[in-house]
Design a protein around this motif. Structure first.
Motif, short mmCIF file in Angstrom:
data_model
loop_
_atom_site.label_atom_id
_atom_site.label_comp_id
_atom_site.label_asym_id
_atom_site.label_seq_id
_atom_site.Cartn_x
_atom_site.Cartn_y
_atom_site.Cartn_z
N ALA A 72 0.79 -1.19 0.21
CA ALA A 72 -0.20 -0.09 0.06
C ALA A 72 0.32 0.85 0.30
N ARG A 73 2.16 1.15 0.75
CA ARG A 73 3.02 2.12 0.81
C ARG A 73 4.23 2.08 0.73
N PRO A 74 4.59 1.87 -0.66
CA PRO A 74 6.20 1.54 -0.73
C PRO A 74 6.98 2.77 -0.68
N ASP A 75 6.11 3.94 -0.63
CA ASP A 75 7.49 4.65 -0.47
C ASP A 75 7.51 5.01 0.86
N ARG A 76 7.42 4.39 2.20
CA ARG A 76 7.31 4.59 3.35
C ARG A 76 7.72 3.36 3.73
N ILE B 171 5.65 -6.81 -3.94
CA ILE B 171 6.33 -6.42 -3.43
C ILE B 171 7.57 -5.64 -4.21
N GLN B 172 7.96 -4.41 -3.70
CA GLN B 172 8.53 -3.23 -4.73
C GLN B 172 10.01 -3.02 -3.92
N VAL B 173 9.92 -3.96 -2.98
CA VAL B 173 10.63 -2.95 -2.04
C VAL B 173 12.04 -4.26 -1.13
#
Length: 304
Positions: A102-106, A235-237
């Motif tokens: 939901a929030r990969p930026d975080r 999943i992009q982290v």
């Protein structure tokens, strides 16, 4: 644990009061530690001290419905979409996976224990899926009816329920027939859990009960419905995954092929390492605290 410099705070978040335990300097890299079923912030006690000693700020909440955090009565309040707190074990791992979707930026990076990413199957809801494979006595299915398992656990006693859960070493699929439930009697604690540690856990669960923890399982199908937005996403982290070979989660049908033969890497392209620890069960961060802390720090430190 205050004598060890662990600070306890109550914070307001998402309409609830959440208890967090933390240690480390303000401004240090923050590592959020998310526990699983029948655990508390206390499950990370070893990692909190060790990571803080290595220059991190370690933060471990009691998840919604656990310990000193609020326990809303509605099952829907236990959707993963209400929890946006990243090291996770068990249900804490599922929270971490959803947060990174939901929030990969975080999320800079994650260390996940026990539970690999399970992509959403658009054709079948989770509870029906488990029931079709394992039957009605599978523990996830037994947990679905509100109040029923709480009554059984009350009859058996909090001490005996937790002793059974923490002493369990059989990775076979757990079923809970009516005949099995009364046999959750007193067992010897594992060597990695002292009587004092166990007494702390019992005291908290006697106060808060099991409804909150069980509601996570009752919310599986709602999570599936709410997760449609992210269906098919990867999943992009960066991720490091660690599991014990005696963990039930490592023995789900087809899971080892998924982890080791490309499926997991396909869904998590930045999966950097998979570690399987021999002779270790589900509560891996308590059973092997030093090794797990080393794994966590060695991985996350490259992202500071």
């Amino acid at each position: 644990m205050e004598a060890d410099g662990i600070v306890h705070r109550m914070v307001q978040a998402n309409g609830i009061t959440m208890h967090i335990a933390e240690k480390g300097e303000t401004g240090a890299p923050v590592v959020v530690l998310l526990h699983g079923f029948a655990e508390l912030w206390y499950s990370w006690r070893h990692q909190i001290l060790n990571l803080a000693g290595r220059g991190c700020r370690a933060v471990a909440p009691d998840l919604r419905g656990y310990g000193d955090t609020s326990a809303p009565p509605s099952v829907a309040s236990y959707s993963l979409f209400h929890i946006a707190l990243l090291v996770g074990n068990g249900w804490g791992a599922m929270v971490a996976w959803q947060t990174s979707l939901a929030r990969p930026d975080r999320v800079k990076a994650m260390v996940i224990l026990s539970m690999p990413f399970m992509p959403r199957n658009p054709s079948v809801k989770p509870v029906a899926h488990f029931r079709s494979i394992y039957g009605d006595d599978y523990y996830v299915c037994k947990f679905q009816e509100p109040g029923k398992m709480e009554a059984e656990f009350d009859r058996i006693g909090t001490d005996n329920v937790l002793r059974s859960l923490y002493s369990h070493r059989d990775p076979k699929t757990p079923v809970m027939s009516e005949e099995d439930l009364p046999n959750m009697k007193e067992m010897t604690l594992p060597t990695w859990l002292t009587e004092d540690d166990f007494s702390y856990l019992v005291s908290k669960f006697e106060k808060s009960g099991f409804t909150g923890p069980l509601n996570y399982y009752r919310c599986l199908d709602l999570n599936w419905e709410l997760g449609a937005t992210w269906s098919g996403m990867k999943i992009q982290v960066p991720v490091k995954f660690i599991v014990g070979d005696q963990d039930l989660a490592y023995h789900y049908k087809g899971i080892q092929d998924y982890i080791h033969k490309g499926g997991f890497k396909g869904d998590v392209p930045k999966l950097e390492e998979v570690v399987v620890m021999e002779g270790v069960g589900h509560f891996i961060n308590q059973e092997k605290p030093d090794e797990i802390t080393d794994h966590i720090f060695e991985f996350i430190s490259q992202f500071f």
